[in-house]
Design a protein around this motif. Structure first.
Motif, short mmCIF file in Angstrom:
data_model
loop_
_atom_site.label_atom_id
_atom_site.label_comp_id
_atom_site.label_asym_id
_atom_site.label_seq_id
_atom_site.Cartn_x
_atom_site.Cartn_y
_atom_site.Cartn_z
N THR A 119 5.17 67.84 -89.92
CA THR A 119 4.63 66.79 -90.77
C THR A 119 5.31 65.46 -90.44
O THR A 119 6.24 65.40 -89.62
CB THR A 119 4.85 67.10 -92.26
OG1 THR A 119 6.25 66.95 -92.58
CG2 THR A 119 4.42 68.52 -92.59
N GLN A 120 4.88 64.40 -91.11
CA GLN A 120 5.51 63.10 -90.91
C GLN A 120 6.96 63.11 -91.37
O GLN A 120 7.77 62.28 -90.94
CB GLN A 120 4.73 62.03 -91.68
CG GLN A 120 3.34 61.77 -91.11
CD GLN A 120 2.58 60.74 -91.92
OE1 GLN A 120 2.75 60.62 -93.14
NE2 GLN A 120 1.71 59.98 -91.25
N ASP A 121 7.30 64.04 -92.24
CA ASP A 121 8.67 64.15 -92.74
C ASP A 121 9.48 65.21 -92.01
O ASP A 121 10.53 65.64 -92.48
CB ASP A 121 8.64 64.48 -94.24
CG ASP A 121 7.96 63.39 -95.05
OD1 ASP A 121 8.15 62.20 -94.71
OD2 ASP A 121 7.23 63.73 -96.00
N GLN A 130 8.31 71.58 -91.95
CA GLN A 130 8.32 72.18 -93.28
C GLN A 130 7.86 73.63 -93.17
O GLN A 130 7.03 73.97 -92.32
CB GLN A 130 7.37 71.45 -94.24
CG GLN A 130 7.85 70.10 -94.71
CD GLN A 130 6.94 69.54 -95.80
OE1 GLN A 130 5.72 69.57 -95.68
NE2 GLN A 130 7.53 69.04 -96.87
#
Length: 243
Positions: A90-92, A95
């Motif tokens: 993900t962009q973060d 996960q």
């Protein structure tokens, strides 16, 4: 001729079953799925969940890698699945599937939930082809292609996004209702192994209390590099992939 048709169709279905079994028995393979949605029905023809183009790799051990195109200007993302465990880019950062499917604390999406729903809608071709064959009323070989219509239940299940089934990421959201579902499937075999299949499906999909939307979707899946595919899992993804 009528008496002969039944055994011939059964033999054709056996041919496809054997070709799928050979693909499932292969150590590994790659595939590309493309989705056409001429009849509308939202993003990717299924409110964006489990639809659209995808590149994938699968191993006989059950490890699967999927590369999904970005949505809304975002870059493409990789995801890895091993059984019910998953790791999503993900962009973060990476996960776990479990973390990505949690809401943001306010009942909405977190950044990875949409991607998680798409991953939940992806099955390895050997698994999906087996499900399609089991749902086919009959299979007949025509001009080298094995063709059949799905049962009503099979067509309805095909249009129901997996993320909205019990246990899926969207199970607690307003549910999707499928009506007037119809579907057919085509299989191609090369050297005794499944090499391609095409799904044509149509029906109406209603999300919660919204107005029903017409569905008309064609999905092609081409299989390649059987026995010559490698999957490399990044270290950070391995940590999230572990139970």
């Amino acid at each position: 001729m009528v008496l002969m048709a039944g055994p011939l169709m059964a033999a054709d279905k056996d041919d496809v079953s054997a070709a799928i079994a050979k693909l499932a028995a292969a150590d590994n393979y790659s595939w590309t799925s493309t989705n056409a949605n001429p009849g509308g029905g939202g993003r990717g023809g299924g409110f964006g969940f489990g639809a659209g183009a995808a590149d994938g790799k699968a191993q006989k051990t059950g490890l699967m890698m999927v590369t999904l195109p970005g949505f809304g200007g975002n870059p493409s993302s990789d995801a890895f699945m091993q059984g019910t465990n998953g790791a999503i880019q993900t962009q973060d950062g990476w996960q776990s599937l479990a973390d990505a499917t949690k809401d943001d604390g306010g009942g909405g999406f977190n950044p990875g939930m949409f991607m998680a729903m798409r991953v939940q809608g992806t099955k390895a071709p050997a698994d999906q082809a087996k499900t399609l064959l089991e749902a086919a009323k009959t299979i007949a070989k025509t001009n080298g292609v094995y063709v059949g219509d799905l049962t009503d239940a099979g067509a309805k299940a095909l249009l129901q996004p997996p993320a909205f089934r019990p246990g899926g990421a969207g199970a607690d959201m307003p549910q999707i209702t499928i009506t007037d579902a119809k579907a057919s499937v085509k299989f191609w075999i090369k050297d005794g192994v499944l090499s391609k299949y095409e799904i044509q499906s149509s029906g109406k999909m209603q999300f919660g209390d919204q107005d029903p939307r017409d569905m008309d979707r064609t999905t092609d899946t081409e299989i390649r590099d059987v026995g010559a595919t490698k999957i490399v899992v990044p270290e950070e993804a391995k940590k999230k992939l572990s139970p």
